[in-house]
Design a protein around this motif. Structure first.
Motif, PDB file in Angstrom:
ATOM      1  N   PRO A  82      38.234  49.707  41.573  1.00  9.82           N
ATOM      2  CA  PRO A  82      37.090  48.783  41.549  1.00  9.82           C
ATOM      3  C   PRO A  82      37.527  47.330  41.651  1.00  9.82           C
ATOM      4  O   PRO A  82      38.675  46.988  41.358  1.00  9.82           O
ATOM      5  CB  PRO A  82      36.432  49.087  40.197  1.00  9.82           C
ATOM      6  N   LEU A  83      36.610  46.475  42.066  1.00  5.95           N
ATOM      7  CA  LEU A  83      36.910  45.063  42.251  1.00  5.95           C
ATOM      8  C   LEU A  83      37.325  44.394  40.950  1.00  5.95           C
ATOM      9  O   LEU A  83      37.911  43.320  40.958  1.00  5.95           O
ATOM     10  CB  LEU A  83      35.683  44.361  42.835  1.00  5.95           C
ATOM     11  N   THR A  84      37.053  45.034  39.835  1.00  6.54           N
ATOM     12  CA  THR A  84      37.426  44.484  38.527  1.00  6.54           C
ATOM     13  C   THR A  84      38.855  44.826  38.126  1.00  6.54           C
ATOM     14  O   THR A  84      39.313  44.422  37.061  1.00  6.54           O
ATOM     15  CB  THR A  84      36.469  45.005  37.445  1.00  6.54           C
ATOM     16  N   ALA A  85      39.575  45.583  38.978  1.00  5.76           N
ATOM     17  CA  ALA A  85      40.966  45.918  38.673  1.00  5.76           C
ATOM     18  C   ALA A  85      41.838  44.664  38.765  1.00  5.76           C
ATOM     19  O   ALA A  85      41.653  43.821  39.632  1.00  5.76           O
ATOM     20  CB  ALA A  85      41.481  46.979  39.641  1.00  5.76           C
ATOM     21  N   ALA A  86      42.789  44.555  37.854  1.00  6.54           N
ATOM     22  CA  ALA A  86      43.689  43.398  37.843  1.00  6.54           C
ATOM     23  C   ALA A  86      44.647  43.450  39.026  1.00  6.54           C
ATOM     24  O   ALA A  86      44.865  44.504  39.627  1.00  6.54           O
ATOM     25  CB  ALA A  86      44.466  43.367  36.538  1.00  6.54           C
ATOM     26  N   CYS A  87      45.215  42.305  39.379  1.00  2.80           N
ATOM     27  CA  CYS A  87      46.219  42.250  40.440  1.00  2.80           C
ATOM     28  C   CYS A  87      47.365  41.351  39.996  1.00  2.80           C
ATOM     29  O   CYS A  87      47.140  40.236  39.517  1.00  2.80           O
ATOM     30  CB  CYS A  87      45.613  41.710  41.737  1.00  2.80           C
ATOM     31  N   SER A  88      48.584  41.839  40.146  1.00  5.25           N
ATOM     32  CA  SER A  88      49.763  41.061  39.757  1.00  5.25           C
ATOM     33  C   SER A  88      50.566  40.608  40.974  1.00  5.25           C
ATOM     34  O   SER A  88      51.707  40.208  40.849  1.00  5.25           O
ATOM     35  CB  SER A  88      50.650  41.889  38.827  1.00  5.25           C
ATOM     36  N   LYS A  89      49.957  40.668  42.149  1.00  2.00           N
ATOM     37  CA  LYS A  89      50.672  40.369  43.389  1.00  2.00           C
ATOM     38  C   LYS A  89      51.240  38.948  43.419  1.00  2.00           C
ATOM     39  O   LYS A  89      52.284  38.704  44.011  1.00  2.00           O
ATOM     40  CB  LYS A  89      49.731  40.582  44.580  1.00  2.00           C
ATOM     41  N   ILE A  90      50.531  38.020  42.779  1.00  2.00           N
ATOM     42  CA  ILE A  90      50.944  36.613  42.858  1.00  2.00           C
ATOM     43  C   ILE A  90      51.807  36.175  41.675  1.00  2.00           C
ATOM     44  O   ILE A  90      52.167  35.006  41.573  1.00  2.00           O
ATOM     45  CB  ILE A  90      49.723  35.691  42.975  1.00  2.00           C
ATOM     46  N   GLU A  91      52.156  37.091  40.796  1.00  2.00           N
ATOM     47  CA  GLU A  91      52.817  36.713  39.548  1.00  2.00           C
ATOM     48  C   GLU A  91      54.286  36.367  39.689  1.00  2.00           C
ATOM     49  O   GLU A  91      54.843  35.658  38.843  1.00  2.00           O
ATOM     50  CB  GLU A  91      52.661  37.832  38.519  1.00  2.00           C
ATOM     51  N   ASN A  92      54.939  36.846  40.726  1.00  2.74           N
ATOM     52  CA  ASN A  92      56.384  36.604  40.811  1.00  2.74           C
ATOM     53  C   ASN A  92      56.828  36.057  42.160  1.00  2.74           C
ATOM     54  O   ASN A  92      58.006  36.108  42.491  1.00  2.74           O
ATOM     55  CB  ASN A  92      57.161  37.885  40.488  1.00  2.74           C
ATOM     56  N   LYS A  93      55.861  35.531  42.950  1.00  3.88           N
ATOM     57  CA  LYS A  93      56.211  35.054  44.280  1.00  3.88           C
ATOM     58  C   LYS A  93      55.323  33.879  44.659  1.00  3.88           C
ATOM     59  O   LYS A  93      54.174  33.788  44.228  1.00  3.88           O
ATOM     60  CB  LYS A  93      56.050  36.176  45.311  1.00  3.88           C
ATOM     61  N   ILE A  94      55.881  32.985  45.487  1.00  2.10           N
ATOM     62  CA  ILE A  94      55.122  31.854  45.986  1.00  2.10           C
ATOM     63  C   ILE A  94      55.411  31.705  47.475  1.00  2.10           C
ATOM     64  O   ILE A  94      56.518  32.005  47.937  1.00  2.10           O
ATOM     65  CB  ILE A  94      55.469  30.565  45.208  1.00  2.10           C
ATOM     66  N   ASP A  95      54.402  31.269  48.239  1.00  3.01           N
ATOM     67  CA  ASP A  95      54.511  31.241  49.694  1.00  3.01           C
ATOM     68  C   ASP A  95      54.135  29.869  50.242  1.00  3.01           C
ATOM     69  O   ASP A  95      53.101  29.300  49.869  1.00  3.01           O
ATOM     70  CB  ASP A  95      53.595  32.304  50.314  1.00  3.01           C
ATOM     71  N   ILE A  96      54.970  29.371  51.154  1.00  2.00           N
ATOM     72  CA  ILE A  96      54.759  28.066  51.770  1.00  2.00           C
ATOM     73  C   ILE A  96      54.587  28.246  53.279  1.00  2.00           C
ATOM     74  O   ILE A  96      55.456  28.820  53.938  1.00  2.00           O
ATOM     75  CB  ILE A  96      55.939  27.123  51.506  1.00  2.00           C
ATOM     76  N   ARG A  97      53.473  27.749  53.815  1.00  3.48           N
ATOM     77  CA  ARG A  97      53.228  27.813  55.244  1.00  3.48           C
ATOM     78  C   ARG A  97      54.036  26.751  55.983  1.00  3.48           C
ATOM     79  O   ARG A  97      54.532  25.804  55.389  1.00  3.48           O
ATOM     80  CB  ARG A  97      51.739  27.635  55.549  1.00  3.48           C
TER      81      ARG A  97
END
Length: 257
Positions: free
Chosen positions: A173-188
Motif C-alpha cells: 500500500p501507498l502507506t508503506a515506508a521507504c528507505s531508498k533515500i536513507e543511505n544515498k544521495i544523487d547529483i545531476r
C-alpha cells in the motif's frame, strides 16, 4: 551541520559527470526525452570531492546517474583525483566500452565495487554468453573489488511512474515506508541534488552544489523531512513516490519506531 541527527551520513553518492548515455533502453527514463549533451564542469566535480575528503568520507563515490560514465573521457582523471584524496569509488557501467587495457587501468584506482549492467539479451543463453565474455575474457572477477552483474530488462520497476514498459501495480500500500533515500544521495549533471536516484526530472530538489556544501545539503531541513516522512509511510506527500513501484522497505537500527 545540525546536532542530534537521527540518521548517519550517506553510504553512497552519485555524481552525474555528464548527461549522455550511448544506449536507449526501453525501461529507462532517459529515453523519454532527448537530453542535450552537457558535461558537469570539472571544478564542480572536484568541489564535491574536496568536501567529502574534508570529512574523511569513507563511503563510495560513483560518477553516474542516468549517464554512461565511459562516454566521458575525464572519467579516469576523476578516479585518479579520488585516489589522490583517499576516497573510494563504485563503478556502474553497461560494459560497452570495456577492453582489457581499460580493465587493467581500472585496477589501479580505489574502485571497491564494480557493477556491470547487462540489458540487451533476449534469451537466458544469450545472457550467459555475455556474462562469460566479461568474466572469462575480461576477467572482471579477478580483482579485489566487489563485483556483481545487474540483470537488467523488464524486471526493473516503473521508474517512479515515468516508464510504462509493462503493466505494474504497487505490491504494498501507498502507506508503506521507504528507505531508498536513507543511505544515498544523487547529483545531476547541472549540480542539482535530488531526492532519489529515480528523480530524473529533479521534481524534488534538495539543494544545489553550485551554491552549497554537499554535507550541509544532506543534513539540511529538506532532506531530514523527506527521510522522516518516508519512514512514516507518507509517500503520498511526494509526487515522485506516490507512483513508484521501486520503493524499498528495510529494517535499520536508526529507523524511527
Amino acid at each position: 551541520m545540525k546536532d542530534n541527527i537521527p540518521y548517519p551520513i550517506f553510504e553512497k553518492i552519485s555524481i552525474e559527470i555528464n548527461s549522455y548515455c550511448n544506449r536507449s533502453c526501453s525501461f529507462c527514463t532517459r529515453t523519454l526525452d532527448n537530453r542535450e549533451k552537457v558535461r558537469m564542469p570539472e571544478e564542480l566535480v572536484h568541489k564535491v570531492l574536496y568536501e567529502l575528503a574534508a570529512i574523511k568520507y569513507n563511503g563510495r563515490i560513483a560518477f553516474h546517474f542516468f549517464n554512461e560514465v565511459f562516454t566521458d573521457n575525464r572519467i579516469f582523471s576523476f578516479f585518479e583525483k579520488c585516489k589522490e584524496l583517499g576516497l573510494n569509488n563504485y563503478l556502474v557501467t553497461n560494459g560497452d566500452f570495456l577492453k582489457k587495457h581499460i580493465v587493467e587501468r581500472l585496477k589501479t584506482y580505489n574502485i571497491k565495487e564494480f557493477a556491470l549492467s547487462i540489458y540487451d539479451w533476449k534469451t537466458e543463453e544469450e545472457f550467459q554468453e555475455k556474462c562469460n565474455y566479461f568474466l572469462d575474457e575480461l576477467k572482471l572477477r579477478d580483482h579485489n573489488w566487489e563485483f556483481y552483474i545487474i540483470k537488467g530488462g523488464d524486471n526493473f520497476g516503473n521508474r517512479a511512474g515515468y516508464v510504462s514498459h509493462k503493466e505494474e501495480t504497487l505490491s504494498l500500500p501507498l502507506t508503506a515506508a521507504c528507505s531508498k533515500i536513507e543511505n544515498k544521495i544523487d547529483i545531476r549533471y547541472d549540480g542539482s541534488v535530488v531526492m532519489c536516484c529515480l528523480d530524473y526530472y529533479a521534481i524534488h530538489k534538495i539543494g544545489d552544489i553550485n551554491k552549497d556544501n554537499i554535507i550541509d545539503i544532506w543534513y539540511g531541513d529538506i532532506r531530514q523531512k523527506q527521510i522522516s516522512d518516508l519512514r512514516k509511510g507518507l509517500r503520498k506527500n511526494y509526487n515522485l513516490c506516490s507512483k513508484c513501484s521501486g520503493y524499498i522497505v528495510e529494517d535499520k537500527k536508526y529507523l524511527f519506531k
